[in-house]
Design an enzyme around this catalytic site. Structure first.
Site, PDB file in Angstrom:
ATOM      1  N   ARG A   1      46.753 -69.950  24.022  1.00 25.89           N
ATOM      2  CA  ARG A   1      46.255 -69.474  25.302  1.00 25.89           C
ATOM      3  C   ARG A   1      47.355 -69.215  26.331  1.00 25.89           C
ATOM      4  O   ARG A   1      47.982 -70.112  26.855  1.00 25.89           O
ATOM      5  CB  ARG A   1      45.262 -70.502  25.832  1.00 25.89           C
ATOM      6  CG  ARG A   1      44.148 -69.943  26.637  1.00 25.89           C
ATOM      7  CD  ARG A   1      42.950 -70.860  26.567  1.00 25.89           C
ATOM      8  NE  ARG A   1      42.326 -70.812  25.254  1.00 25.89           N
ATOM      9  CZ  ARG A   1      41.452 -71.697  24.832  1.00 25.89           C
ATOM     10  NH1 ARG A   1      41.106 -72.692  25.595  1.00 25.89           N
ATOM     11  NH2 ARG A   1      40.921 -71.579  23.634  1.00 25.89           N
TER      12      ARG A   1
ATOM     13  N   ASP B   1      46.790 -65.090  19.010  1.00 20.39           N
ATOM     14  CA  ASP B   1      45.785 -66.083  18.654  1.00 20.39           C
ATOM     15  C   ASP B   1      46.443 -67.062  17.697  1.00 20.39           C
ATOM     16  O   ASP B   1      47.221 -66.654  16.823  1.00 20.39           O
ATOM     17  CB  ASP B   1      44.575 -65.420  17.984  1.00 20.39           C
ATOM     18  CG  ASP B   1      43.423 -66.402  17.801  1.00 20.39           C
ATOM     19  OD1 ASP B   1      42.497 -66.383  18.632  1.00 20.39           O
ATOM     20  OD2 ASP B   1      43.456 -67.183  16.840  1.00 20.39           O
TER      21      ASP B   1
ATOM     22  N   ARG C   1      38.592 -75.933  13.854  1.00 15.77           N
ATOM     23  CA  ARG C   1      38.830 -76.943  14.883  1.00 15.77           C
ATOM     24  C   ARG C   1      37.540 -77.667  15.230  1.00 15.77           C
ATOM     25  O   ARG C   1      36.464 -77.084  15.222  1.00 15.77           O
ATOM     26  CB  ARG C   1      39.422 -76.289  16.145  1.00 15.77           C
ATOM     27  CG  ARG C   1      40.846 -75.842  15.897  1.00 15.77           C
ATOM     28  CD  ARG C   1      41.570 -75.455  17.163  1.00 15.77           C
ATOM     29  NE  ARG C   1      42.958 -75.172  16.802  1.00 15.77           N
ATOM     30  CZ  ARG C   1      43.697 -74.200  17.309  1.00 15.77           C
ATOM     31  NH1 ARG C   1      43.188 -73.410  18.226  1.00 15.77           N
ATOM     32  NH2 ARG C   1      44.933 -74.017  16.914  1.00 15.77           N
TER      33      ARG C   1
ATOM     34  N   SER D   1      44.929 -73.535  20.750  1.00 17.75           N
ATOM     35  CA  SER D   1      44.978 -72.091  20.855  1.00 17.75           C
ATOM     36  C   SER D   1      46.227 -71.624  21.582  1.00 17.75           C
ATOM     37  O   SER D   1      46.805 -72.340  22.399  1.00 17.75           O
ATOM     38  CB  SER D   1      43.736 -71.571  21.591  1.00 17.75           C
ATOM     39  OG  SER D   1      42.566 -71.927  20.905  1.00 17.75           O
TER      40      SER D   1
ATOM     41  N   ASP E   1      36.374 -59.828  19.671  1.00 17.73           N
ATOM     42  CA  ASP E   1      35.646 -60.844  18.903  1.00 17.73           C
ATOM     43  C   ASP E   1      35.349 -62.125  19.675  1.00 17.73           C
ATOM     44  O   ASP E   1      34.485 -62.888  19.287  1.00 17.73           O
ATOM     45  CB  ASP E   1      36.426 -61.206  17.635  1.00 17.73           C
ATOM     46  CG  ASP E   1      37.807 -61.789  17.920  1.00 17.73           C
ATOM     47  OD1 ASP E   1      38.188 -61.909  19.105  1.00 17.73           O
ATOM     48  OD2 ASP E   1      38.533 -62.112  16.956  1.00 17.73           O
ATOM     49  N   HIS E   2      36.019 -62.367  20.781  1.00 14.33           N
ATOM     50  CA  HIS E   2      35.907 -63.657  21.458  1.00 14.33           C
ATOM     51  C   HIS E   2      34.819 -63.722  22.531  1.00 14.33           C
ATOM     52  O   HIS E   2      34.401 -64.818  22.904  1.00 14.33           O
ATOM     53  CB  HIS E   2      37.247 -64.027  22.112  1.00 14.33           C
ATOM     54  CG  HIS E   2      38.171 -64.771  21.217  1.00 14.33           C
ATOM     55  ND1 HIS E   2      38.570 -64.298  19.999  1.00 14.33           N
ATOM     56  CD2 HIS E   2      38.798 -65.972  21.368  1.00 14.33           C
ATOM     57  CE1 HIS E   2      39.400 -65.162  19.432  1.00 14.33           C
ATOM     58  NE2 HIS E   2      39.536 -66.185  20.230  1.00 14.33           N
TER      59      HIS E   2
END
Length: 754
Positions: free
Chosen positions: A645, A160, A448, A643, A95-96
């Site tokens: 990350r 995520d 965000r 995030s 999806d990213h």
């Protein structure tokens, strides 16, 4: 796709005994959060283990969910773990990596071509190791999980930060780094510092323009972006039971913006209706059988002050629609005060773009309510003054809302439907004209709105609201428009007023989809080859990080003293860098390029102590690494928020940064650093941040006796020959200290497998 019925049966079977034992162990009634956590302890409840905010505890999650950007590194790490198959049900969701530019079909086809080798890698590694694979276009991870995998009382970790979306169905769902996901997929327990508990009591019932999004926008204004750090937020009360399951998901999703570990609602009739509406009536029946265990004890909710560390009360009957922003999701404005705020602060009142959808607000209910306003615009001969985009959350939602005519309605209003993907919400937006960096305003139903996040333009004032408010303001083209009180001039010069939005929680004809986009893994993956081209600039097999050398760390150069907000976006930007998420060396070229240097207020410009010249942060660090010199990064409050990350921790480790010393950490980032063998330290006295000089050479002492609860000493060797010795605290337990000594948690997993 399978719903893991047998796994859910096993989870529910242990609930009654575990919860009874937990009540006995702690000697009091239990919150819902405590029930689920106790039920997922690796060794059952033990009262001495549960000191809120203090003790690390081992849990066994029921499943793992990964999005494609973070899954690359998580699965590259898992490949080193020595297992033939994942130990718990796991999925990957593409999806990213889909960039929004023109529209759904063209953008998706372009992404499939551009990211083919990454998708092929993820599909092949999933196929080999027993992981469910959701193809590009299938939808956004959190919406797909809510529709297919979330279940009341379960525990899930996801790579995520908005994994808590599943809390809308009563699941403890927590965003983690890829190393944590790797551990759980490898069969190891997952460690969490037992959280504090924030209770939010909802009374009354929403009506009119108010939506579930306004609950979390209000809470964000109360708690700020770090007010929920180290805590789980539990929503309860008659007002909570009146919200739809997807509305609850919206609230839990955006709980990440207050720093919360996760957020959760109890199981109720709305939960059962959603489970049944998404083809999981068998799970609803199982949940009904243990319903008393899937909500907090009645004594807790009757006297919440005695059981929660903090209590917030919100009357939904009095709650106004909110608009939050700009530049931070916790700057909360009731709609009645927003117009004045726009004028007083000089924010651009002209609205350029309104964007609805994303993982936060892309349910059938969200889209149907927004579509009711779009239909009004058509009927009342109103022409939308702003650009308007729609991002469906999943192919199932997209197919269903197209069948029911909503996408056609948006088209008549001038709306553009984007791919079922994250898109503009995470910076995957090829917004035309953004490169001019002109001052402008946009409003989204996303979560965000940090500067530059959506389109890369630091002058884009991004505001967050419900899909209904976004749609109304996009029709008006004016941020000072209040749809509750104001009128608009239509194409015939008449003054018309928008009526309250209306929608349905679930489609009356049921959900429908032709191809949900799911690929089941091979029964036997032993003959499946994982596709990684050795010459690829997007994928790179990993080498192990070196073990600690067994000495104190001396002679570290200060790489950067970051000033103010330093999120994971500042440490490892997304946008165009997403294509390197599977190539550690290449993506390390974005390390800390967004952080503001406290000594010159510039980004990506630091002093190289070996040459005396100023240069880019990654290049300066690579120069230190080439000369065998370690470094240290100094940061401000809530360092690493945003995030989950993985790369924000792996890049400094890969390039030779040895420690991160800050005033305070965001939870996920602190854990990520520990997992990678980094030192994550905090100033014992936050004022010592001011003692750090640009040319400092720094020693970290006490590592040879590194122990839980024992501070380390930091010696600041200044250029003029003077020194300061300061104290640094840490939150490492014995197991985490072993990660540091081994060089990374993964090194211990590999050793155990061999």
């Amino acid at each position: 796709m399978a719903f893991d019925i047998e796994m859910i049966k096993e989870v529910y079977a242990r609930f009654p005994e575990r919860i009874a034992a937990a009540r006995k162990a702690v000697g009091r009634p239990l919150t819902l959060t405590e029930k689920i956590l106790y039920a997922h302890l690796t060794e059952g409840p033990a009262s001495q283990a549960f000191k809120r905010g203090a003790s690390y505890v081992d849990f066994q999650p029921d499943r793992v969910a990964m999005q494609d950007a973070t899954a690359q590194m998580a699965l590259l790490q898992f490949m080193q773990a020595g297992r033939d198959k994942v130990a718990v049900p796991s999925t990957v969701h593409c999806d990213h990596l889909i960039q929004a530019e023109v529209g759904a079909e063209k953008d998706l086809n372009k992404a499939k071509d551009k990211n083919r080798e990454v998708y092929d890698f993820l599909a092949s590694v999933s196929n080999k190791y027993g992981i469910g694979f959701w193809k590009p276009g299938a939808g956004i991870i959190h919406q797909v999980v809510l529709e297919n995998y979330a279940f009341p009382g379960g525990m899930m970790i996801g790579t995520d930060s908005h994994t808590p979306n599943a809390g809308g169905l009563g699941m403890i769902a927590i965003g983690v780094g890829g190393a944590d996901a790797c551990d759980v997929m490898a069969g190891l327990p997952w460690e969490l510092k037992f959280p504090k508990l924030i209770g939010v009591k909802l009374t009354g019932k929403m009506s009119g323009w108010t939506s579930a999004k306004d609950v979390i926008l209000k809470v964000a204004g109360i708690l700020t972006v770090k007010g929920g750090t180290g805590a789980i937020v539990e929503y309860f009360g008659d007002g909570a039971r009146s919200l739809s399951a997807t509305g609850k998901g919206t609230i839990c999703n955006m709980g990440a913006e207050i720093g919360a570990t996760t957020s959760i609602f109890g199981y109720d009739e709305k939960s059962a209706a959603y489970l049944s509406g998404t083809g999981r009536s068998d799970i609803a029946a199982m949940a009904n059988a243990i319903a008393e265990h899937l909500t907090g004890d009645s004594e807790v909710y009757a006297n919440p002050e005695a059981y929660f560390d903090q209590l917030i009360e919100i009357n939904l009957s009095e709650l106004e629609p909110h608009v939050n922003g700009p530049f931070t999701p916790d700057l909360a404005w009731p709609i009645s005060k927003f117009a004045a705020a726009v004028k007083e602060n000089g924010w651009p009142a002209k609205l350029d773009v309104g964007l609805i959808g994303s993982c936060t607000n892309s349910s059938y209910e969200d889209i149907s309510r927004a579509a009711s306003l779009a239909q009004q615009a058509v009927d009342k001969k109103l022409i939308a003054k702003s650009e308007y985009t729609i991002t469906p959350g999943s192919e199932q939602v997209r197919f269903t809302v197209e069948r029911d005519g909503f996408l056609d309605t948006f088209g008549k209003m001038g709306g553009v439907v984007l791919a079922n993907a994250c898109g503009p919400c995470i910076g995957q937006w090829a917004r035309h004209g953004a490169e001019k960096q002109e001052k402008n305003s946009i409003i989204t139903s996303f979560n965000r709105n940090f500067a530059k996040r959506a389109d890369g333009n630091p002058n884009t004032h991004a505001f967050v609201a419900s899909p209904e408010i976004v749609t109304a303001l996009a029709i008006a083209g004016d941020l000072t428009f209040n749809p509750i009180t104001d009128t608009l001039t239509n194409a015939e010069g008449q003054q018309v007023k928008l009526e309250e939005p209306k929608g349905l929680e679930l489609p009356t004809k049921g959900f429908a989809v032709e191809d949900a986009g799911y690929q089941a893994p091979a029964e036997d993956g032993s003959k499946v080859n994982v596709l990684v081209d050795p010459k690829s600039d997007r994928l790179q097999l990993l080498d192990s990080f070196p073990a600690w050398e067994g000495t104190d760390l001396k002679g570290l150069k200060l790489l950067i003293k970051a000033k103010g907000k330093c999120t994971t976006d500042h440490i490892s930007m997304a946008g165009p860098w997403l294509k390197y998420r599977g190539h550690l060396d290449n993506i390390s070229n974005n390390m800390l390029i967004g952080a503001v240097n406290a000594f010159n207020d510039a980004t990506n410009k630091v002093k190289n102590q070996l040459t005396g010249e100023y240069g880019e942060v990654p290049a300066t660090q690579r120069h230190y690494k080439q000369h065998g010199i370690g470094s240290i990064v100094v940061g401000d409050e809530n360092y690493g928020e945003g995030s989950s990350r993985e790369h924000a921790a792996m890049e400094p480790r890969f390039l030779g940064v040895r420690a991160i010393l800050v005033k305070s950490f965001a939870r996920i980032h602190e854990t990520n650093l520990k997992k990678q063998g980094m030192l994550a330290l905090t100033f014992a006295n936050p004022a010592d941040y001011d003692l750090i000089h640009e040319d400092d050479v720094i020693d970290i002492l006490g590592l040879t006796s590194f122990a839980p609860g024992k501070p380390l000493q930091i010696v600041l060797n200044h250029k003029d020959g003077s020194t300061h010795t300061i104290t640094a605290n840490h939150t490492y337990n014995e197991g985490q200290i072993e990660w540091f000594k081994a060089g990374a948690a993964l090194n211990l997993i590999k050793a155990a497998a061999n």
